[in-house]
Motif scaffolding. Sequence first.
Motif, mmCIF file in Angstrom:
data_model
loop_
_atom_site.group_PDB
_atom_site.id
_atom_site.type_symbol
_atom_site.label_atom_id
_atom_site.label_comp_id
_atom_site.label_asym_id
_atom_site.label_seq_id
_atom_site.Cartn_x
_atom_site.Cartn_y
_atom_site.Cartn_z
ATOM 1 N N ALA A 79 0.826 -1.207 0.000
ATOM 2 C CA ALA A 79 0.000 0.000 0.000
ATOM 3 C C ALA A 79 0.863 1.261 0.000
ATOM 4 O O ALA A 79 0.516 2.265 -0.623
ATOM 5 C CB ALA A 79 -0.917 -0.002 1.225
ATOM 6 N N SER A 80 2.020 1.192 0.662
ATOM 7 C CA SER A 80 2.915 2.351 0.735
ATOM 8 C C SER A 80 3.474 2.730 -0.629
ATOM 9 O O SER A 80 3.815 3.895 -0.861
ATOM 10 C CB SER A 80 4.070 2.068 1.700
ATOM 11 N N THR A 81 3.571 1.753 -1.537
ATOM 12 C CA THR A 81 4.077 2.029 -2.881
ATOM 13 C C THR A 81 3.251 3.113 -3.565
ATOM 14 O O THR A 81 3.794 4.050 -4.168
ATOM 15 C CB THR A 81 4.054 0.743 -3.736
ATOM 16 N N TRP A 117 4.065 9.347 5.511
ATOM 17 C CA TRP A 117 4.229 7.898 5.684
ATOM 18 C C TRP A 117 4.017 7.495 7.139
ATOM 19 O O TRP A 117 3.388 6.464 7.420
ATOM 20 C CB TRP A 117 5.620 7.502 5.207
ATOM 21 N N ALA A 118 4.534 8.296 8.070
ATOM 22 C CA ALA A 118 4.329 7.998 9.492
ATOM 23 C C ALA A 118 2.844 8.085 9.848
ATOM 24 O O ALA A 118 2.321 7.249 10.599
ATOM 25 C CB ALA A 118 5.140 8.954 10.353
ATOM 26 N N SER A 119 2.152 9.086 9.311
ATOM 27 C CA SER A 119 0.710 9.207 9.558
ATOM 28 C C SER A 119 -0.035 8.010 8.986
ATOM 29 O O SER A 119 -0.955 7.466 9.621
ATOM 30 C CB SER A 119 0.175 10.500 8.930
ATOM 31 N N PHE A 120 0.370 7.594 7.810
ATOM 32 C CA PHE A 120 -0.241 6.425 7.169
ATOM 33 C C PHE A 120 -0.022 5.170 8.015
ATOM 34 O O PHE A 120 -0.910 4.326 8.160
ATOM 35 C CB PHE A 120 0.356 6.240 5.776
ATOM 36 N N PHE A 121 1.166 5.061 8.612
ATOM 37 C CA PHE A 121 1.477 3.935 9.499
ATOM 38 C C PHE A 121 0.522 3.896 10.690
ATOM 39 O O PHE A 121 -0.032 2.840 11.032
ATOM 40 C CB PHE A 121 2.924 4.053 9.975
#
Length: 520
Positions: free
Chosen positions: A222-224, A494-498
């Motif tokens: 998903a991060s891609t 990215w950290a928020s997405f984590f």
Amino acid sequence: MPQASSTATKRGAFTRFLDTVEYLGNLLPHPITLFALFAIGIVLLSGIASYFGLSALDPRPGGAEIEVVSLLNAEGIQRIVTGLVTNFTGFTPLGTVLVALLGVGIAERSGLLSAAMRGLVMNAHPRVVTVAVVFSGVISNTAAELGYVVLVPLAAMIFHSLGRHPLAGMAAAFSGVSAGYSANLLIGTVDPLLAGITTKAANLIDPDYYVGPEANWMFMFASTFLIAIMGTLVTERIVEPKLGKYDPKEATINLKEQTIEPLSKLEKRGLIGAGLSFLALGGLLALTIVPEWGILRHPETGEVAGSPFLKGIVTFIFITFAIPGFVYGRITNVMRTDRDVIDAMSDSMSTMGMYIVLVFFAAQFVAFFGWTNFGSILAIKGATFLQDVGLTGPAVFILFILMCAFVNLMLGSASAQWAITAPIFVPMLMLIGYAPEVIQAAYRIGDSVTNIITPMMSYFGLILAVAVRYKKDTGIGTMIAMMLPYTIVFLLGWASFFFIWVFGLELPVGWWGTPTYYTP
């Protein structure tokens, strides 16, 4: 005037900070020397700590007092001498990475990876070329060198051919390859490497705990797309407008000689053949894990979790690169005999000399750290401190990600940094209730986002050389200032997405069933 003065002051402070980071990074010895020194240091410290009776009470039910085991005595020296070879040969990441790279080497030598990358970027519509470049950069980290060597210069050329600033194309590709280093659609060589180190660290608390290469696959998949979107927005909304209109007079090369070779008919046929072989392999593999009677499901539970498929994922990485790679090479006449395949695998191994030496000393450090009980004691004391200050919730990962991002500024190797930090932080965060898989996913964010702003990153000089071709006065400061917006946006986004993925949506970071919390 006051505003200009304030801006100049901020830039001066930022420049001094970057100079300090570079200075501190240059003070560090080579990672191999660093591990050798750490291994020797652990032996010496174990003797001192044992003499003073350093210990910690195991917090688990019925736990006993854990004391430091000295390696600075006769028994310790005997253990070091007899375990030196097995520490190296038994270091999990060594074999898994080498086996995976055998397959990747075939795909790279045949030209499959380069052709696929060129085809994806060059055939993209001008309106989506930025997202295609960043996306290609992210998925190219399966064979990281190829992304730096092929995609970054290619992206600069493509942007220039479209009348856009070539440095914007270079920055977009660099952000995908390096700042999005851990994200990918497929399980690549970095996954078994980090998983092996995480397993060793988790075993300090739970000797039977196993972290597989698929431990972060769903989150990284998903991060891609997240990285591709963020990289596109930063390029088009911040970096490219700031660069302004490109002046060809700034180039140090003849831009008219910069040509982009489209895929030939033979290369297109090769890509079709490789794609069909990949689909065939995927179909055969699905027959072994999708049906309830699949032979690669868990023999006792019948589940995919803990199955031979997941435990043997490195085998499938090897196969899914090697066979399509050979098919492509056969169609394009690059690989005609078994000798060509053997040469490709040999070449991929010949590039691993430095890694093998690094692993030898890293394996000794990790083994010594475990033997002395330093890992367990530091983890218990660290976890106790976090509990005393009330920092046991998800917020602990904010500090962890930031710490990893900062350390990465001075120690750019993902495996080197994780081999040093995992034995401390994996057990510590396990003791306050988090699974190693989640800890590893958080580490990968911090380890990736600052790659593009540290001169300590091994390919930074190569990227700078590409930039100088198009803008002769480009220096380290210019490069870092250009890439800094990517770092800031990627870190925050990215950290928020984590946090949303793990603690908001409560989704697993790896395969379905991958735990978020650790229960002894």
